[in-house]
Design a protein around this motif. Structure first.
Motif, mmCIF file in Angstrom:
data_model
loop_
_atom_site.group_PDB
_atom_site.id
_atom_site.type_symbol
_atom_site.label_atom_id
_atom_site.label_comp_id
_atom_site.label_asym_id
_atom_site.label_seq_id
_atom_site.Cartn_x
_atom_site.Cartn_y
_atom_site.Cartn_z
ATOM 1 N N GLN A 151 0.861 -1.189 0.000
ATOM 2 C CA GLN A 151 0.000 0.000 0.000
ATOM 3 C C GLN A 151 0.892 1.232 0.000
ATOM 4 O OE1 GLN A 151 -3.598 0.717 0.449
ATOM 5 N NE2 GLN A 151 -2.804 2.797 0.159
ATOM 6 N N ARG A 152 0.612 2.161 -0.920
ATOM 7 C CA ARG A 152 1.347 3.426 -0.929
ATOM 8 C C ARG A 152 0.832 4.338 0.177
ATOM 9 N NH1 ARG A 152 5.868 2.943 -3.365
ATOM 10 N NH2 ARG A 152 5.782 2.474 -5.574
ATOM 11 N N MET A 153 1.751 5.076 0.769
ATOM 12 C CA MET A 153 1.391 5.967 1.859
ATOM 13 C C MET A 153 1.711 7.404 1.465
ATOM 14 S SD MET A 153 0.538 3.599 3.992
ATOM 15 C CE MET A 153 0.511 4.151 5.695
ATOM 16 N N GLN A 154 1.138 8.327 2.209
ATOM 17 C CA GLN A 154 1.578 9.720 2.084
ATOM 18 C C GLN A 154 1.740 10.280 3.495
ATOM 19 O OE1 GLN A 154 -1.384 12.216 0.267
ATOM 20 N NE2 GLN A 154 -3.060 11.142 1.258
ATOM 21 N N GLU A 214 -5.343 6.871 -1.198
ATOM 22 C CA GLU A 214 -6.617 6.240 -1.519
ATOM 23 C C GLU A 214 -6.495 5.077 -2.505
ATOM 24 O OE1 GLU A 214 -10.472 8.288 -2.877
ATOM 25 O OE2 GLU A 214 -9.611 9.486 -1.257
ATOM 26 N N VAL A 215 -6.009 5.388 -3.688
ATOM 27 C CA VAL A 215 -5.851 4.295 -4.657
ATOM 28 C C VAL A 215 -4.360 4.016 -4.728
ATOM 29 C CG1 VAL A 215 -6.708 3.475 -6.859
ATOM 30 C CG2 VAL A 215 -7.468 5.681 -5.974
ATOM 31 N N GLY A 216 -3.903 3.110 -3.939
ATOM 32 C CA GLY A 216 -2.452 2.970 -3.899
ATOM 33 C C GLY A 216 -1.964 1.579 -3.595
#
Lengths: 128, 1026
Positions: free
Chosen positions: B842-845, B861-863
């Motif tokens: 999962q991509r994070m920010q 969200e879309v990651g």
């Protein structure tokens, strides 16, 4: 100069806008703004101004408007200058030296090609 | 940023160029048409920043479809609204056509510094020539004045300002409209107004910038105010230190007079107003309105009691209004754009924008104008790029000497008047001084108090006498002579000074002290109790920053000085005095000394770790061995459990004191984590063992293959005559990720992996390895797997800046070709045929900050995406293994499953048992473990000698006084920190050769000469000679 009326103020606004916006077919082909707030001057903006003035004289260029302005906000990257060609987005240059100023004069002001290495970005800030 | 409520969002460009191409008119026309077509609840018009296509202005992006319209004209609007927004047919003819060659220069609107800024007060920055009134007029200058004079009554102007919610930008944030109303309603003629340009806060310069860059905006605001309040004469008070601003405001006034925009009968409306410039001599107290009035009148700048307020009795006893430069610059915009628009920006009680000058330890110094309510973290990190040199953010001082500090844990604080006051600071003028970990908060309070002491006018005694008393106490604390009661006294004095001072200077002067006491009390305590300045600043306490910072008190400045003179033996002796593991530390230490090194302020810090390694290696390569002097055993038997850095250090120290020490080690070899967790390419085994052998030779017994709790219990130890026990069993239990599939074949415990490999040369990994985590264990596991031929990817949930592993290790891992996926977490380990095959990620920010001030990762969200792996090594944390206590010990255990001790003495709740290192702290550094071992040894000694365990703290002093080497400055100027020589990348595969080669003799001496010798200052201060 006589005192302005409301109508005079609008006339000045229209006229000044016409010169402020770099339009193709306008009186100037390029506008060069050197940012000369205290921060800019302390970092060497006067030398940058001199460099541009000399370049203009040497080449006898008359369709370039060389002007000054205040602090552009990014004080740690002064001296800064903005070059705006008619019909193009203005390009902001940072951390200038007389040497860099000469190069960008040749390439961007005369040649019309922005100098990517010295540029911070193009476009303008979000104002009201 | 689009609003989900609406079917369509029209993002219309509000950049400079668009504005001059009438985008407001276009926007208004759009809104009119949308309303006419009954689409008001479906389509929303939003003004955005410049989209960077100024040649195609005005332009608009239609969300969610991202349709791009350019060069919109008023006459196109009705057609466009009907066709596209009503009937759903986008209008081809108005759409943007991309040019053939795309520009490679970034759009200003995409650059972090500009992205979140909205310019109102600074609306003309960089765009107009401040010496040309026509430039100002072109950008709608004097439009507000024209409107105020011809379309509005004075009452309506005041009403508009009141409704806009505009508040004073210079200090306390008093509502501007209300202030104007007071003056308008006050009795007495003539009335006056003043622009306060006496910007005195260190680090604040927005007013200077406005007057220099856009002087007419201030004059226009003043003229509008004059009309509203019935004033015909204004004063602009500006400090003499601003020569450029002074010159430009003069030019502006001349030009405005020439156009009749100042003077008699302005714009033919019969209204008279003129402005006189008054220069101030630069007294801070002039920021206070009654002092400023005195100064304008030509009297000594001293405040007087209020009431009466200047609105009733101001300049020459007449009703007077005072606002600061930034407030005045906002006024014309409120009138041209209207109160409703202005109050749509900002928070509930703080409307519009605020200009902050961000200075100090920050990457981009500058002026930023942001909507009220933006968080502190967004300004420091998103706009200004974070702390200079990627150091840790500590605090920011807002509002200058009158304000207070805001610590890292409040980075999410929305900036408005109320929130800042609640946090113990104030908006003030908006000066922000950013501080990193190298700022001492006691020193900071001392600095600002020195400033206010000097600037106090001396009229009232609380301020005149109280501030110097507070300063005396701070000085005492800085010199290590403070007492805990002093802190209460400081708070008491602060309360009295705040309550009883005559003016704002005194009322706010204690703020830097009270706010630092509120957020950094531990730093005050550290100075008072432990005689330590955590930031290594206060010179009376700091022998040299490196010595002061070293957890085991290595006199780095002294040994570096010896190296500079070529005295390597002496340099080594300095190390050996406190450290039996100098070779080890010279290789794996996380070198906090280099973080505080003052040479690092201007260029690179001195390479202390590499120099330490150099002298330790020099000894070995020249046939020397660590000098060992066995100490006669005159005291009791002491048992140490665990032979890691904490245990070795404790054993060595106790041995030196004359105790018979036995270290019990469960594994086959001694060294703990040093032996089996740190890979050989960082720390060769023979080097570690030679230092451990020297500890043995000094008379310390190490029993390997002896597991406490299994082979022998703690009670047995007491039974066998050990009089004290030090538990240093480390934190070897790997923590789980807590994701599905983690129990599958192919998931490898990093600790087990490193241990099996380092001790038994066995490894069970595949070809495609994913390592999770950003600490040293993660990097060690990754680089070990890479050496075994695997293709390695590290997943880390934050960015490079937040990674806790040693900087050099991350660098080398990247050089070796290990991939690091930043801002990524694993969410599921997927298997095929019972064998791990893929990892779902999962991509994070980063969004907001946690309590420690670290950026906080949240999922994008879309990651989600997948990577192919056959081995997963989760290395996200470790915990102690307390099974050796067999569950029946009376030792107190924390909720983190660590042993609880008194941190000052390392004693547990059971008499005779001490504990330290990772088993107490959780996973920490080699050096912290050694420090715990050292403290425990001292406590055990006191315990066994029947002395009180309470430690006495004294300021550290260097024992060695090495004369300066006397380098010529031009020679010194050329010196640069050498980069560590390493073996080529291609020679690192499939072997575990040490990567770092160490400095040569010449490199070491040259680097040591570069040292600034901070120790000399303290030596001189203490009246010692070198």
């Amino acid at each position: 100069m006589p005192k302005l009326s409301l109508a005079d103020l609008e006339k000045i606004r229209e006229k000044a806008r016409a010169t402020a916006i770099m339009r193709e077919g306008g009186p100037y082909r390029v506008k060069v703004t050197v940012h000369m707030g205290t921060c800019g001057i302390a970092a060497g903006a006067r030398e940058i101004m001199d460099t541009f003035m000399k370049s203009l004289e040497e080449k006898n260029i008359e369709d370039v408007l060389l002007t000054t302005s205040g602090c552009a906000g990014m004080c740690s990257h002064e001296p800064m200058a903005t070059v705006e060609s008619a019909g193009k987005s203005p390009v902001k240059y940072i951390d200038l030296t007389p040497e860099k100023a000469r190069t960008l004069f040749e390439k961007h002001v005369v040649g019309g090609e922005p100098v990517q290495e010295y540029a911070l970005g193009s476009g303008s800030e979000r104002t009201i | 940023m689009t609003d989900q409520k609406y079917r369509m969002n029209l993002m219309i460009c509000g950049g400079t160029s668009c504005v001059s191409h009438n985008s407001f008119e276009v926007k208004e026309a759009l809104e009119r048409e949308i309303a006419r077509q009954g689409l008001k609840d479906e389509v929303c018009v939003v003004t955005t920043g410049c989209l960077g296509f100024c040649e195609a202005c005005p332009l608009m992006v239609v969300k969610p479809d991202d349709i791009f319209y350019t060069q919109l004209k008023l006459k196109d609007i009705p057609y466009l609204v009907e066709e596209h927004f009503l009937k759903g047919r986008p209008v081809q003819r108005l759409m943007y056509k991309p040019p053939e060659d795309g520009s490679r220069i970034a759009k200003l609107s995409e650059i972090g510094f500009f992205k979140k800024q909205i310019l109102i007060a600074l609306r003309n920055r960089g765009l107009i020539d401040p010496e040309k009134i026509d430039d100002y007029i072109a950008r709608d200058g004097y439009k507000g004045l024209a409107r105020a004079l011809t379309e509005m009554t004075p009452e309506e102007i005041i009403q508009e300002i009141k409704q806009s919610g505009l508040r004073g930008r210079g200090g306390a944030g008093f509502p501007t409209g209300l202030k104007w109303e007071y003056v308008r309603n006050a009795e007495g003629e003539p009335k006056y107004l003043i622009c306060n340009g006496d910007e005195g806060d260190p680090g604040a310069y927005m007013d200077r910038s406005i007057v220099e860059g856009d002087p007419h905006s201030v004059l226009e605001g003043m003229a509008i105010g004059a009309r509203a309040m019935g004033v015909n004469q204004g004063f602009l008070y500006i400090r003499n230190e601003y020569p450029l601003a002074y010159r430009r405001i003069h030019i502006a006034i001349e030009q405005a007079r020439e156009y009749g925009l100042l003077g008699k009968d302005i714009l033919g409306t019969g209204f008279d107003f003129d402005v006189k410039v008054v220069r101030g001599a630069g007294a801070f107290v002039c920021g206070e309105e009654t002092s400023l009035i005195a100064s304008v009148e030509g009297r000594l700048a001293e405040p007087r009691p209020r009431p009466p307020y200047p609105a009733q009795c101001g300049l020459w006893g007449k009703p007077t209004n005072i606002n600061n430069v930034e407030t005045w610059a906002n006024v014309p915009v409120v009138i041209t754009r209207g109160a409703k628009w202005f109050s749509s920006i900002g928070t509930d009680l703080s409307k519009g924008t605020k200009v902050f000058s961000v200075v100090g330890k920050i990457k981009t110094t500058g002026l930023v104008e942001v909507p009220m309510g933006l968080s502190l973290g967004e300004i420091i990190f998103d706009i200004c790029g974070g702390v200079a040199n990627d150091r840790k953010f500590k605090a920011v001082q807002i509002g200058g000497p009158s304000g207070g500090c805001i610590p890292a844990r409040l980075l999410n604080l929305p900036l408005d008047y109320e929130k800042l006051t609640e946090a113990g600071s104030m908006m003030g003028s908006g000066g922000m001084v950013v501080m990193d970990e190298k700022t001492c908060m006691v020193d900071l309070a001392h600095f600002f108090l020195t400033f206010t002491k000097d600037e106090s006018c001396g009229k009232c005694s609380p301020c005149r006498e109280g501030i110097p008393r507070m300063l005396e106490i701070l000085t005492k604390i800085k010199e290590g002579k403070g007492e805990m009661e002093d802190l209460d006294l400081l708070n008491d004095l602060a309360t009295v000074i705040k309550e009883t001072s005559l003016c704002g200077l005194g009322k706010t002067a204690p703020n830097p002290v009270t706010s630092t006491l509120r957020y950094f009390k531990d730093e005050y305590e550290s100075h008072i109790k432990y005689k330590r300045c955590p930031a290594a600043v206060c010179v009376h306490l700091v022998s040299s920053p490196c010595h002061h910072t070293c957890p085991i008190e290595t006199e780095a400045s002294s040994f570096v000085a010896f190296i500079a003179q070529g005295k390597f033996k002496e340099a080594l002796e300095v190390n050996r005095m406190v450290n039996p593991l100098a070779s080890v530390c010279g290789r794996v230490c996380h070198h906090p000394c280099e973080t505080t090194c003052r040479a690092g302020e201007v260029d690179e810090p001195i390479a202390v770790r590499a120099l330490k390694r150099f002298v330790a290696d020099y000894e070995r390569t020249n046939g020397g061995k660590p000098a060992v002097k066995p100490v006669p055993k005159k005291y009791e038997k002491v048992a140490v459990v665990g032979s890691g850095p904490a245990g070795l250090m404790a054993g060595w120290e106790l041995g030196k004191l004359g105790y018979s020490v036995t270290i019990f080690e469960a594994e086959r070899v001694a060294g703990g984590m040093l032996a089996w967790a740190i890979p050989e390419y960082r720390l060769p085994k023979d080097i570690l063992q030679s230092e451990i052998n020297a500890i043995r030779a000094s008379g310390v017994e190490i029993k390997t293959n002896t597991r406490i709790g299994k082979d022998i219990t703690i009670d047995d130890l007491f039974g066998r005559g050990y009089k004290a026990i030090f538990l240093a069993t480390g934190a070897p239990v790997n923590l789980r990720l807590g994701i599905p599939g983690e129990e599958k074949d192919g998931v490898v415990d990093p600790i087990e992996f490193l241990k099996q490999f380092n001790l038994k040369n066995k490894a069970k990994i595949g070809k495609k390895v994913a390592v999770i985590g950003g600490g040293n264990t993660a990097i060690d596991a990754a680089r070990t797997a890479w050496r075994l031929g695997a293709d390695v990817t590290i997943l880390y949930r934050r960015t490079r800046n937040e990674m806790p592993a040693i900087h050099e290790e991350i660098e080398e891992a990247l050089r070796e070709g290990i991939k690091i996926e930043f801002l990524t977490i694993p969410v599921e380990a997927c298997s095929e045929n019972g064998r791990l095959s893929r990892l779902k990620c999962q991509r994070m920010q980063l969004k907001g900050f946690d309590d420690s001030g670290r950026a906080w990762p949240v999922p994008v969200e879309v990651g989600t995406f997948e990577i192919e792996v056959d081995t997963l090594i989760p290395a996200v944390g470790q915990a102690p293994d307390l099974t050796f206590l067999n569950g029946n010990s009376s030792l107190r255990i924390s909720k983190w499953k660590t042993l609880e001790v008194n941190p000052e003495t390392m004693e547990t709740n059971v008499p005779g048992i001490f504990a330290g290192g990772d088993v107490v702290s959780g996973p920490a550094t080699v050096l912290e473990a050694m420090k715990a071992g050292k403290i425990a040894a001292q406590s055990i000694h006191r315990y066994l000698r029947g002395e009180s365990l309470v430690r006495e703290y004294k300021p550290k002093e260097t024992q060695f006084e090495v004369p300066p080497v006397g380098v010529m400055p031009e020679e010194g100027a050329e010196l640069m920190r050498p980069s560590m020589p390493t073996i080529p990348i291609e020679e690192r595969k499939m072997n575990f050769k040490e990567v770092e080669l160490g400095f040569t003799r010449e490199m070491a001496v040259r680097e040591a000469i570069r040292c600034l010798r901070c120790d000399l200052e303290n030596i001189r201060l203490k009246g010692r000679e070198v």
